[in-house]
Enzyme design. Structure first.
Site, PDB file in Angstrom:
ATOM      1  N   ASP A  76       0.798  -1.227   0.000  1.00 22.34           N
ATOM      2  CA  ASP A  76       0.000   0.000   0.000  1.00 22.34           C
ATOM      3  C   ASP A  76       0.825   1.267   0.000  1.00 22.34           C
ATOM      4  O   ASP A  76       0.420   2.287  -0.563  1.00 22.34           O
ATOM      5  CB  ASP A  76      -0.941   0.011   1.214  1.00 22.34           C
ATOM      6  CG  ASP A  76      -0.183   0.196   2.521  1.00 22.34           C
ATOM      7  OD1 ASP A  76       0.682  -0.650   2.826  1.00 22.34           O
ATOM      8  OD2 ASP A  76      -0.457   1.177   3.244  1.00 22.34           O
ATOM      9  N   ASP A  79       5.715   0.454   3.283  1.00 19.44           N
ATOM     10  CA  ASP A  79       5.962  -0.757   4.053  1.00 19.44           C
ATOM     11  C   ASP A  79       5.727  -1.979   3.173  1.00 19.44           C
ATOM     12  O   ASP A  79       5.556  -1.864   1.962  1.00 19.44           O
ATOM     13  CB  ASP A  79       5.072  -0.791   5.297  1.00 19.44           C
ATOM     14  CG  ASP A  79       3.592  -0.590   4.945  1.00 19.44           C
ATOM     15  OD1 ASP A  79       3.229  -0.795   3.769  1.00 19.44           O
ATOM     16  OD2 ASP A  79       2.808  -0.227   5.840  1.00 19.44           O
ATOM     17  N   TYR A 228      -5.550   0.863   9.151  1.00 21.29           N
ATOM     18  CA  TYR A 228      -6.660   1.260   8.279  1.00 21.29           C
ATOM     19  C   TYR A 228      -7.993   1.004   8.980  1.00 21.29           C
ATOM     20  O   TYR A 228      -8.784   0.173   8.549  1.00 21.29           O
ATOM     21  CB  TYR A 228      -6.580   0.521   6.940  1.00 21.29           C
ATOM     22  CG  TYR A 228      -5.450   1.017   6.072  1.00 21.29           C
ATOM     23  CD1 TYR A 228      -5.587   2.208   5.358  1.00 21.29           C
ATOM     24  CD2 TYR A 228      -4.252   0.319   5.993  1.00 21.29           C
ATOM     25  CE1 TYR A 228      -4.544   2.685   4.574  1.00 21.29           C
ATOM     26  CE2 TYR A 228      -3.206   0.798   5.210  1.00 21.29           C
ATOM     27  CZ  TYR A 228      -3.367   1.974   4.505  1.00 21.29           C
ATOM     28  OH  TYR A 228      -2.335   2.451   3.726  1.00 21.29           O
ATOM     29  N   GLU A 493       5.803   9.921   3.087  1.00 19.87           N
ATOM     30  CA  GLU A 493       5.362   8.596   2.652  1.00 19.87           C
ATOM     31  C   GLU A 493       4.321   8.750   1.548  1.00 19.87           C
ATOM     32  O   GLU A 493       3.492   9.659   1.574  1.00 19.87           O
ATOM     33  CB  GLU A 493       4.786   7.789   3.806  1.00 19.87           C
ATOM     34  CG  GLU A 493       4.514   6.337   3.429  1.00 19.87           C
ATOM     35  CD  GLU A 493       4.255   5.442   4.635  1.00 19.87           C
ATOM     36  OE1 GLU A 493       4.416   4.213   4.512  1.00 19.87           O
ATOM     37  OE2 GLU A 493       3.881   5.972   5.707  1.00 19.87           O
TER      38      GLU A 493
END
Length: 532
Positions: A76, A79, A228, A493
């Site tokens: 995603d 990571d 999430y 990120e």
């Protein structure tokens, strides 16, 4: 002649708001780079035509422990976990981009790559949907993964897989995956009808599962809650999926007299109508759209549905959907009630939409896409938008605002920095991304251990050895400030769902910029941003 003059005035007005260097933004280059980014996020065995060569095979035993093949899909962000909910939303938005702007993407020579990006996700979803009422929704553990700084090719962290089923429901992720597969089935309907039918079949089963066995997915999968969590619940996903299935079965219904197809066509529409109020579709006025909160997106889809052939009650409900959709649009345009700032999206001094400090660009890119789609709708139907602070807003004005957001992303901002990595002369060099921050596996063949990655690579002050081309990072703070550091993950990120909506936006502006040219002061050709 009057229309051409009006168009010229709009063009000059748009160009005058930008520094000269930003008047020549290359949206085609931005489009190509945004699609390339998804190759950096691939998990599994990479294909022979992989263009981003610093990535290699990874996650080749995913699902083995549970006896299921879960090789593939996307990481995603920076990571190495595969989270099902944001992955599915990414594919929904990529598919919507192609549905809405297929010709523009094709004209830019990027349709093949866009379809490959979508199919990399849907192939994985087919694998993950092992039973009508079983969906594998996560591979890897966020807690252990975040303790390590390793390339995906070197992973030593847990690759445990997690699923939702009848005993452990997950309506959000089941419905979002259904939406992704339904939208993708529309994308592939012409080029690969068999695959399209397969996707639609999976989408229908997943929707039935998510609706029949209702429950929050982060209650069934504890590991997802910290990363999430489902703040909005699952009702928005169910409405969102129903509308995508309605559109997918509508496509099939147009050329199919099969009673079963027609039944589902009306079923999904009726679902969105009958549950409109109780599920919040016509009652929630929302000022953001994201992987979690789908209301604005589904309201805009419903707002664009034709009223012909609908009953009076259905028309009224669709108008209620439209009212909430236009609340969102007006909120982004800063044209809701000025006496209540909470009804409008805040902006930075430089003019960027600002929702949250953490990864704010996800809300900017998704808003830019929805506004672009709705602008097209208003233009094609010869309608205008009505906002509380202005009698009427034309499609030109909406698209002009979208352009300001796209151009800010690409460098027309107080920092003079492109937040789309790899685009332009200046962009973030220290993106918070494990694979990009460590020397390529193919070059070194040296294993990088869990803590070794933190010691030798994460803390380095040097730029990343690999450019994460096309990644949209979290972006600046509320004052337009940005610190380029791997430790500053809230700003540096990037996520797949940040970039996915930009595919459609960049395709639109590339098409407009290359549609015509004009001569100004005899100085030569200048790209025309045409709204006609």
């Amino acid at each position: 002649m009057g229309e051409k003059r009006e168009c010229l005035v709009i063009i000059l007005s748009l160009l005058s708001t930008l520094p000269l260097s930003q008047s020549f933004i290359n949206y085609g280059d931005a489009l190509s780079k945004s699609i390339l980014y998804f190759e950096a996020q691939r998990s599994g065995r990479l294909p022979y035509n992989q263009r981003l060569r610093w990535r290699h095979h990874s996650g080749l035993t995913d699902g083995l422990e549970q006896g299921v093949d879960l090789v593939g899909g996307y990481y995603d962000a920076g990571d190495n976990v595969k989270f099902g909910l944001p992955m599915a939303f990414t594919i929904t938005m990529l598919s919507w981009s192609v549905i809405q702007f297929r010709d523009e993407i094709a004209a830019a020579g990027e349709l093949k790559h866009a379809l490959q990006a979508i199919k990399w996700g849907t192939d994985y979803f087919i694998k993950a949907h092992t039973h009508p009422h079983v969906l594998w929704t996560q591979v890897g553990d966020g807690d252990t993964d975040h303790l390590c700084w390793q390339r995906p090719e070197d992973m030593t962290t847990s690759r445990r897989a997690y699923k939702v089923d009848e005993e452990n429901p997950g309506s959000e992720v089941a419905a979002e995956t259904a939406a992704a597969m339904a939208a993708a089935s529309i994308v592939f309907r012409r080029s690969n009808p068999h695959y399209s039918h397969l996707l639609l079949e999976h989408a229908q089963q997943l929707f039935e599962f998510g609706d029949k066995y209702r429950g929050r997915y982060d209650g069934s999968i504890e590991g997802a809650k910290r990363y999430y969590p489902s703040v909005s619940g699952y009702m928005d996903e169910l409405l969102w999926a129903a509308l995508w299935l309605y559109k997918a079965t509508d496509n099939n219904n147009n050329n199919n007299n099969n009673n079963n197809v027609q039944y589902y066509y009306y079923y999904y529409f009726n679902y969105a109508i009958h549950n409109a109020q109780s599920f919040g579709g016509t009652t929630w006025a929302i000022s953001e759209f994201s992987w979690d909160v789908k209301y604005a997106g589904l309201q805009i889809i419903a707002a664009m549905l034709p009223l012909e052939g609908k009953s009076q009650v259905e028309k009224q409900i669709l108008e209620q959907y439209r009212s909430k959709a236009e609340y969102y649009i007006c909120s982004c345009l800063n044209k809701n009630n000025n006496n209540n700032n909470s009804t409008n999206v805040q902006r930075t001094p430089g003019g960027l939409l600002f929702t949250r400090e953490w990864n704010n660009m996800q809300y900017v890119s998704s808003a830019a896409f929805l506004l672009t789609v709705y602008s097209d709708y208003l233009h094609s139907t010869n309608q205008i938008l009505h906002c509380p602070q202005q009698d009427s807003v034309g499609s030109h004005e909406i698209l002009s605002f979208v352009k300001s957001q796209a151009d800010y992303i690409l460098g027309s901002n107080p920092m003079g920095l492109s937040y789309l990595v790899g685009y332009g002369p200046a962009y973030p060099q220290r993106v918070h991304h494990r694979a990009a921050s460590v020397e390529p596996f193919e070059e070194t063949k040296v294993f990088v251990g869990c803590t070794q990655g933190y010691d030798n690579w994460h803390g380095r002050q040097y730029p990343n050895p690999n450019v994460l081309v096309g990644a949209l990072v979290g972006g600046p703070d509320s004052k337009d400030g940005f610190i380029d550091s791997r430790e500053n993950f809230a700003q540096t990120e990037a996520c797949t769902y940040n970039t996915a909506p930009l595919v459609g936006v960049f395709a639109k502006f590339h098409s407009l910029a290359n549609g015509n040219t004009i001569i100004l002061n005899g100085s030569g050709n200048i790209p025309l941003v045409s709204f006609e």
